[in-house]
Design a protein around this motif. Structure first.
Motif, PDB file in Angstrom:
ATOM      1  N   GLY A  17       0.618  -1.227  -0.125  1.00 34.09           N
ATOM      2  CA  GLY A  17       0.042   0.173  -0.103  1.00 34.09           C
ATOM      3  C   GLY A  17       0.990   1.112  -0.111  1.00 34.09           C
ATOM      4  N   HIS A  18       2.089   1.050   0.285  1.00 33.26           N
ATOM      5  CA  HIS A  18       2.977   2.306   0.200  1.00 33.26           C
ATOM      6  C   HIS A  18       3.999   2.401  -0.860  1.00 33.26           C
ATOM      7  N   ALA A  19       4.415   1.244  -1.602  1.00 39.38           N
ATOM      8  CA  ALA A  19       5.242   1.177  -2.924  1.00 39.38           C
ATOM      9  C   ALA A  19       5.345  -0.207  -3.190  1.00 39.38           C
ATOM     10  N   PRO A  20       5.632  -0.391  -4.536  1.00 36.31           N
ATOM     11  CA  PRO A  20       5.977  -1.753  -5.077  1.00 36.31           C
ATOM     12  C   PRO A  20       6.958  -2.533  -4.145  1.00 36.31           C
ATOM     13  N   ALA A  21       6.829  -3.774  -4.169  1.00 33.70           N
ATOM     14  CA  ALA A  21       7.981  -4.720  -3.593  1.00 33.70           C
ATOM     15  C   ALA A  21       9.411  -4.358  -4.014  1.00 33.70           C
ATOM     16  N   PRO A  22      10.083  -4.468  -3.102  1.00 32.64           N
ATOM     17  CA  PRO A  22      11.607  -4.181  -3.113  1.00 32.64           C
ATOM     18  C   PRO A  22      12.174  -5.148  -4.218  1.00 32.64           C
ATOM     19  N   GLU A  23      13.216  -4.811  -4.729  1.00 35.12           N
ATOM     20  CA  GLU A  23      13.919  -5.906  -5.481  1.00 35.12           C
ATOM     21  C   GLU A  23      14.467  -6.944  -4.618  1.00 35.12           C
ATOM     22  N   ALA A  24      14.288  -8.234  -4.887  1.00 29.86           N
ATOM     23  CA  ALA A  24      14.662  -9.257  -4.105  1.00 29.86           C
ATOM     24  C   ALA A  24      14.813 -10.591  -4.739  1.00 29.86           C
ATOM     25  N   THR A  25      15.404 -11.579  -4.350  1.00 26.57           N
ATOM     26  CA  THR A  25      15.678 -12.998  -4.764  1.00 26.57           C
ATOM     27  C   THR A  25      14.412 -13.804  -4.780  1.00 26.57           C
ATOM     28  N   ALA A  26      13.662 -13.454  -3.861  1.00 26.45           N
ATOM     29  CA  ALA A  26      12.173 -14.231  -3.510  1.00 26.45           C
ATOM     30  C   ALA A  26      11.214 -13.255  -2.954  1.00 26.45           C
ATOM     31  N   VAL A  27      10.076 -12.990  -3.272  1.00 26.06           N
ATOM     32  CA  VAL A  27       9.165 -12.001  -2.864  1.00 26.06           C
ATOM     33  C   VAL A  27       7.850 -13.051  -2.386  1.00 26.06           C
ATOM     34  N   TYR A  28       7.304 -12.785  -1.030  1.00 19.79           N
ATOM     35  CA  TYR A  28       6.261 -13.507  -0.619  1.00 19.79           C
ATOM     36  C   TYR A  28       5.179 -12.344  -0.305  1.00 19.79           C
ATOM     37  N   GLY A  80      23.485 -23.064  -3.597  1.00 22.46           N
ATOM     38  CA  GLY A  80      23.809 -23.025  -4.858  1.00 22.46           C
ATOM     39  C   GLY A  80      25.379 -22.972  -5.224  1.00 22.46           C
ATOM     40  N   PRO A  81      25.725 -23.316  -6.311  1.00 20.00           N
ATOM     41  CA  PRO A  81      27.029 -23.135  -6.697  1.00 20.00           C
ATOM     42  C   PRO A  81      27.776 -21.708  -6.847  1.00 20.00           C
ATOM     43  N   THR A  82      27.040 -20.681  -6.999  1.00 24.93           N
ATOM     44  CA  THR A  82      27.463 -19.430  -7.045  1.00 24.93           C
ATOM     45  C   THR A  82      27.275 -18.664  -5.820  1.00 24.93           C
ATOM     46  N   PRO A  83      28.169 -18.256  -5.128  1.00 29.34           N
ATOM     47  CA  PRO A  83      27.842 -17.330  -3.758  1.00 29.34           C
ATOM     48  C   PRO A  83      27.582 -16.162  -4.086  1.00 29.34           C
ATOM     49  N   ALA A  84      26.296 -15.705  -3.774  1.00 26.52           N
ATOM     50  CA  ALA A  84      25.894 -14.425  -3.730  1.00 26.52           C
ATOM     51  C   ALA A  84      24.835 -14.008  -2.758  1.00 26.52           C
ATOM     52  N   PRO A  85      24.639 -12.817  -2.497  1.00 26.18           N
ATOM     53  CA  PRO A  85      23.839 -12.171  -1.176  1.00 26.18           C
ATOM     54  C   PRO A  85      22.219 -12.837  -1.687  1.00 26.18           C
ATOM     55  N   VAL A  86      21.682 -13.355  -0.756  1.00 27.56           N
ATOM     56  CA  VAL A  86      20.204 -13.442  -0.828  1.00 27.56           C
ATOM     57  C   VAL A  86      19.313 -12.680  -0.089  1.00 27.56           C
ATOM     58  N   ALA A  87      18.310 -12.113  -0.858  1.00 24.10           N
ATOM     59  CA  ALA A  87      17.374 -10.958  -0.564  1.00 24.10           C
ATOM     60  C   ALA A  87      16.028 -11.744  -0.444  1.00 24.10           C
TER      61      ALA A  87
END
Length: 237
Positions: A17-28, A80-87
């Motif tokens: 209700g304030h703004a769209p979902a932020p960019e993330a690896t997965a959104v619930y 996963g085989p590629t290390p990366a931050p998860v959001a």
């Protein structure tokens, strides 16, 4: 072997209700499936940082299973085989109750596994999104407060329309694909209706199923079946 233990996980709660979902690896999106503590006047102006709100959300059927699912999502991406931050982002309408409580619990569990976790509440400190009730004073529509309430109600309506459209589009696309796989050369998918909540004769919010509308309904609201929304065809993808 890649060491994933130092890859951070960010858990963000927010309000559609304030703004769209932020960019993330997965959104619930938890708006439609879990009852909103906002409907309880005693909880409305509290947040998930209050034990009363947190416990209410955690005791909602299905929430514990969703928390487990989100925790497993975090572990799965880190494996996963590629290390990366998860959001991971979790959204409800206002970002003060359901999404924030679930985000807190997920962060607690992940932190207990020695995972590097950052918990962010994007909208928890924002004002409560007004939802007009039967006692709303409609004569003071020119005051700043009334205008703010009108803007918030408009944002809520647009957010529920967006969520309902996505759900209906998915359902119709699944039916279209089912017919294709069944050998039907020219699939025909009957457009699905909306289910609207009306308050004093005005459209308040929109849902994809009558069950979702019933869960979201507050005293004084009427559920009405609306005509199917315009589409270019379920098989457009």
């Amino acid at each position: 072997m890649t060491d994933h233990t130092q890859q951070p996980v960010t858990i963000t709660s927010f309000g559609y209700g304030h703004a769209p979902a932020p960019e993330a690896t997965a959104v619930y999106d938890v708006r439609a499936h879990f009852r909103d503590p906002h409907v309880d006047p005693a909880l409305r102006h509290q947040t998930a940082e209050s034990p009363a709100v947190f416990d209410t959300v955690m005791n909602t059927p299905g929430v514990a299973a969703l928390v487990d699912c989100i925790v497993h999502t975090a572990f799965s991406y880190r494996a996963g085989p590629t290390p990366a931050p998860v959001a991971i982002a979790i959204g409800c309408v206002g970002g003060r109750h359901r999404s924030a409580a679930i985000a807190i619990r997920v962060a607690q569990i992940l932190a207990g596994t020695q995972m590097l976790v950052t918990l962010e509440h994007r909208d928890i400190a924002r004002p409560v999104i007004a939802r007009p009730g039967p006692s709303t004073d409609r004569t003071a529509t020119t005051t700043p407060a009334a205008n703010a309430n009108s803007d918030a109600a408009r944002r809520l309506l647009l957010a529920t329309v967006e969520a309902a459209r996505e759900t209906i589009d998915r359902a119709e696309a699944v039916e279209w694909l089912r017919q294709i796989r069944s050998g039907i050369a020219n699939p025909v998918v009957t457009p699905l209706p909306w289910y609207g909540l009306l308050l004093d004769g005005e459209l308040h919010s929109v849902y994809a199923t009558p069950e979702e509308a019933e869960r979201a309904a507050a005293p004084g609201m009427e559920i009405r079946t609306l005509k199917p929304h315009p589409k270019s065809g379920a098989g457009g993808c």
